[in-house]
Design a protein around this motif. Sequence first.
Motif, PDB file in Angstrom:
ATOM      1  N   GLY A 194      -7.693 -10.005  -1.524  1.00 33.54           N
ATOM      2  CA  GLY A 194      -6.325  -9.526  -1.295  1.00 33.54           C
ATOM      3  C   GLY A 194      -6.193  -7.915  -1.102  1.00 33.54           C
ATOM      4  N   ALA A 195      -5.131  -7.246  -1.550  1.00 41.11           N
ATOM      5  CA  ALA A 195      -4.938  -5.966  -1.644  1.00 41.11           C
ATOM      6  C   ALA A 195      -4.270  -5.281  -2.864  1.00 41.11           C
ATOM      7  CB  ALA A 195      -3.858  -5.598  -0.331  1.00 41.11           C
ATOM      8  N   THR A 196      -4.906  -4.192  -3.070  1.00 45.09           N
ATOM      9  CA  THR A 196      -4.301  -3.555  -4.435  1.00 45.09           C
ATOM     10  C   THR A 196      -3.302  -2.617  -4.492  1.00 45.09           C
ATOM     11  OG1 THR A 196      -6.333  -2.577  -4.604  1.00 45.09           O
ATOM     12  CG2 THR A 196      -6.347  -4.572  -5.480  1.00 45.09           C
ATOM     13  N   GLY A 197      -2.910  -1.900  -3.225  1.00 44.89           N
ATOM     14  CA  GLY A 197      -2.165  -0.801  -3.060  1.00 44.89           C
ATOM     15  C   GLY A 197      -0.861  -1.020  -2.768  1.00 44.89           C
ATOM     16  N   GLY A 245      -0.887 -15.109  -5.722  1.00 39.81           N
ATOM     17  CA  GLY A 245       0.297 -14.556  -6.279  1.00 39.81           C
ATOM     18  C   GLY A 245      -0.072 -13.173  -6.497  1.00 39.81           C
ATOM     19  N   PRO A 246       0.852 -12.256  -7.179  1.00 35.87           N
ATOM     20  CA  PRO A 246       0.514 -10.875  -7.542  1.00 35.87           C
ATOM     21  C   PRO A 246      -0.982 -10.609  -7.917  1.00 35.87           C
ATOM     22  CG  PRO A 246       2.461 -11.613  -8.784  1.00 35.87           C
ATOM     23  CD  PRO A 246       1.666 -12.777  -8.298  1.00 35.87           C
ATOM     24  N   GLY A 253      -5.509  -4.462 -11.555  1.00 37.03           N
ATOM     25  CA  GLY A 253      -5.279  -3.786 -12.572  1.00 37.03           C
ATOM     26  C   GLY A 253      -3.808  -3.835 -12.974  1.00 37.03           C
ATOM     27  N   TRP A 254      -3.401  -5.217 -12.964  1.00 36.43           N
ATOM     28  CA  TRP A 254      -1.903  -5.351 -13.296  1.00 36.43           C
ATOM     29  C   TRP A 254      -1.647  -5.812 -14.656  1.00 36.43           C
ATOM     30  CZ3 TRP A 254       0.851 -10.213 -14.059  1.00 36.43           C
ATOM     31  CH2 TRP A 254       1.984 -10.121 -14.154  1.00 36.43           C
ATOM     32  N   GLU A 455       1.413  -2.543 -11.795  1.00 40.94           N
ATOM     33  CA  GLU A 455       2.648  -2.824 -11.927  1.00 40.94           C
ATOM     34  C   GLU A 455       3.525  -1.893 -11.026  1.00 40.94           C
ATOM     35  OE1 GLU A 455       6.186  -4.345 -13.276  1.00 40.94           O
ATOM     36  OE2 GLU A 455       4.388  -5.218 -12.913  1.00 40.94           O
ATOM     37  N   THR A 456       3.175  -0.671 -11.359  1.00 42.56           N
ATOM     38  CA  THR A 456       3.655   0.454 -10.540  1.00 42.56           C
ATOM     39  C   THR A 456       3.662   0.036  -9.045  1.00 42.56           C
ATOM     40  OG1 THR A 456       3.103   2.293 -12.063  1.00 42.56           O
ATOM     41  CG2 THR A 456       3.657   2.867  -9.579  1.00 42.56           C
TER      42      THR A 456
END
Length: 684
Positions: A194-197, A245-246, A253-254, A455-456
């Motif tokens: 996935g992607a994290t940014g 999903g998210p 790190g969510w 979350e940010t």
Amino acid sequence: MYAWGDLTVRCPADRGVRALELLPTALAAGALPGDGRAGEPLATAARAGDAVTEPYAAARTLRRGATASSLRERAHEAADDVVTTELATDDGLVLRHRVVRGDGFVRVRTSAVNEGDRPLTLELLSSFTLGGLTVFAGDPGEGGAGDPEPGRHVVHRLRCARGAEARLVSETVERLGLERPRDGAAGTVAERFGATGLLPVVGWLPFLAVEDTVAGVVWGVQLAASGPWQMELLRSGAELAIGGGPADAGFGGWRLALPPGGSLHAPEAVLSVVRGGLDELCHRLTSAQSGHPRPGAEPSLPVGFTVDDPSHDRVLALADRLAGTPVRHVTLGPGWYGDPGTDADRTHGDWEPSAARFPDGLAATAGALRERGFVPGLWWEPETTGELSKRYGAEDGHVAHLPGEGTPAAVAGRRLLDLRRPEVAEPLVDRMTAVLRDFGYLTVDCGADLAADGETSRQLGEAAVDFLRALAARLPDLVIENRAGGGRRVTPAYTAVTALSYGTGAVDAREIPVVAANLHRVLLPRQSLVPVELGEQDDDRTLVSRLAAGFLGRMSLSGDPARLDAARWALVRRALALYERAAPVIADGISLHGGTRAADAAGNATGCQSVLRVSPDGLRALAVLHTFADPGDSAGLVLPEGLWTVDAALTPFGAPLSLAGARLRWHHPGPWAGAVALLSATRH
């Protein structure tokens, strides 16, 4: 079981676990029964502090924790083409999962609600989970020794890098280490990506497909990610499933503290299954985007032109050169706010037009364009401020940048505005609305990514979509283009609120045909902008190749046509006239990929590629051919059944097209060339 046209939805239950499966209706009777098989639950969650229920799962997936295993079905019902399932834990966590019927696809929406009296800290919430991917492979039985046919299941994903966007990667489940274990001790094996940014298209597109090559069935999904996301392939015993999903705590790190009464909606997922191949699957998935906004003249697919280094005189000189062509949108590119000689990449943020470039203001230039029959457009990067702008160092009621570790977050000479805050977003919408009332087209860019906590980043992604939605509500006739650094926001979340997407950062004429063809798998061609730079140094072969690539989507011109000699400008005008004729097929049809080019090649490609765009009635077609290094003596494609005629063509000099029956052939094309044919057919 719910038969929705040629797609059947099945929600089997076993030992309190309900799964979601999709089957081609014509093959549903031959699939393994759903009930009695231990499938992957259709929705799941994880919380901080969860005990893990399998010894080796924790480092691979969060789906094997105590919260997931404690979810119990509270309701399951179908009504009005919607299947709703509710799962709940004893302490008040409720997951609401909805499957909504589409035309050849389904939309899956999942939300979490805290009905308890204490906060719950989520670390995972699934958008979707799809099981039943081995239902046509037979039943190996308990203790069976692996899959009966190694290599049968192939996983398709789309990698992304600048100049190589949407590159198809196809791997067998064995290559990914997901073959059925020889005993039950291995537990769950997972492949997560996935992607994290802040920007969701970095490394991968939120797309996944699994093909049963023996049964001729392909399942797939697109996730409407606006920020960090993940997808997983899960092997547990004989069962193979996909989910996403998210981005969760383990991958992105969510974490989210959900207060009593609080809720969270996961990104929507569009899923489908076809009896056919990957092209047919992607056609169904992208058709879910067909209802998205098409304001103004969009249904006719007008050609666009972006003016680099814009000024009033330069814009109008180019407009006069473009008169009488199908070009309608003329966009003032980066730099309209900075004086000549300043760095357009570092001076944005104040959004005051340069008096040196536009002495009578932007409205005068926009009005002059309209008098000439064009729709004026403007480039804008609303989420950031450049380091040479006045607002870069400002912090007041209307300017609030994201905080870093005691200092503002800066990325490549930019600071990102906190659009989550109404006092920041609303005045910016007001400012843009006031300026854009004189314009009909807007390019929205974002030239920086951000690595923040999960979350940010999730909130900022949602805020960016909300910002675009608010702007569109203020200016409903405005055509909005989604750019974001060249393709870094090409997801259904953004295409749902914009008319067009610029899907690549490629600038090389050798890369663009490959990327433009790749993007058919995730974007409707009518929404996919293809850059066509009119280079004064290009020979006829290169110019035709560039122009031919433009037929793979929405042609977006740049460069300086005034520098082209009469013969090459006549060639451009002929190509634009053909594009205008081809627009109905580009706008509505199915794309079929062919050729000898390796899927993992871009600028270093060899062989040839073809994209055949066929109208829904099968009586019109657009063939776009490109060659690369070592293409061989000819290139071509096979047309569907019918009596076909070439109505018009665009080829480089000395490389003609011929039609023999259903075979369209391009003779002696040579390397790095392009060709286009518009065809029509009559039935036998």
